[in-house]
Design an enzyme around this catalytic site. Structure first.
Site, PDB file in Angstrom:
ATOM      1  N   CYS A  29       0.830  -1.211   0.000  1.00 60.36           N
ATOM      2  CA  CYS A  29       0.000   0.000   0.000  1.00 60.36           C
ATOM      3  C   CYS A  29       0.863   1.259   0.000  1.00 60.36           C
ATOM      4  O   CYS A  29       1.588   1.525   0.957  1.00 60.36           O
ATOM      5  CB  CYS A  29      -0.910  -0.064   1.230  1.00 60.36           C
ATOM      6  SG  CYS A  29      -1.539   1.493   1.808  1.00 60.36           S
TER       7      CYS A  29
ATOM      8  N   CYS B 132       0.284   3.872   2.754  1.00 59.36           N
ATOM      9  CA  CYS B 132       0.735   3.320   4.048  1.00 59.36           C
ATOM     10  C   CYS B 132       2.210   3.639   4.271  1.00 59.36           C
ATOM     11  O   CYS B 132       2.649   3.862   5.398  1.00 59.36           O
ATOM     12  CB  CYS B 132       0.549   1.808   4.085  1.00 59.36           C
ATOM     13  SG  CYS B 132      -1.165   1.283   3.971  1.00 59.36           S
TER      14      CYS B 132
END
Length: 112
Positions: A35, A38
Site C-alpha cells: 500500500c 501506508c
C-alpha cells in the site's frame, strides 16, 4: 534504528490493545506492504511512537498477516488508524493524513 511502534498480531491484539493500560490510548495503524499511502504514514507513526512514549501505546497491524483483527474492526481501506481507549475504538482516521492531524487526535485522547 529500532522500531518504537509495536507490531500487533491477531494473537497479541487482545492483550496488547483491548486489555491495555486503561490510562493510555492505543493508536493502531492498519497497513500493508503493497500500500503506497501506508508507506507515507509509516514513518509518521514511528515518530509519534517516539514522541508519545510513556503516554500512549502505538503500533501497527499488517492486514495481510492478520486478517482476523482487520475484519473484526471493519478495515476496508488502508491506511486506517484506530485509536482505542479502555478497549473501545474512540477515534478513526482513514487515509494518509498529515502528522499534525494524527497528533491532535491522539492528544485529544490523553486528556479525557
Amino acid at each position: 534504528m529500532m522500531s518504537k511502534a509495536v507490531e500487533f498480531t491477531d494473537d497479541s491484539f487482545e492483550d496488547e490493545v483491548i486489555n491495555a493500560d486503561a490510562e493510555k490510548p492505543v493508536l493502531v495503524d492498519f497497513w500493508a506492504e503493497w500500500c503506497g499511502p501506508c508507506k507515507m504514514v509509516g514513518p509518521v507513526v514511528e515518530e509519534l511512537a517516539e514522541e508519545f512514549e510513556g503516554k500512549a501505546k502505538i503500533g501497527k497491524v499488517d492486514v495481510d498477516s492478520n486478517p482476523e483483527t482487520s475484519t473484526k474492526y471493519g478495515i476496508r481501506s488502508i491506511p486506517s488508524l484506530l485509536i482505542f481507549k479502555d478497549g473501545e475504538v474512540v477515534d478513526q482516521i482513514v487515509g494518509a493524513v498529515p502528522k499534525a492531524q494524527l497528533k491532535k487526535q491522539l492528544e485529544a485522547q490523553l486528556t479525557n
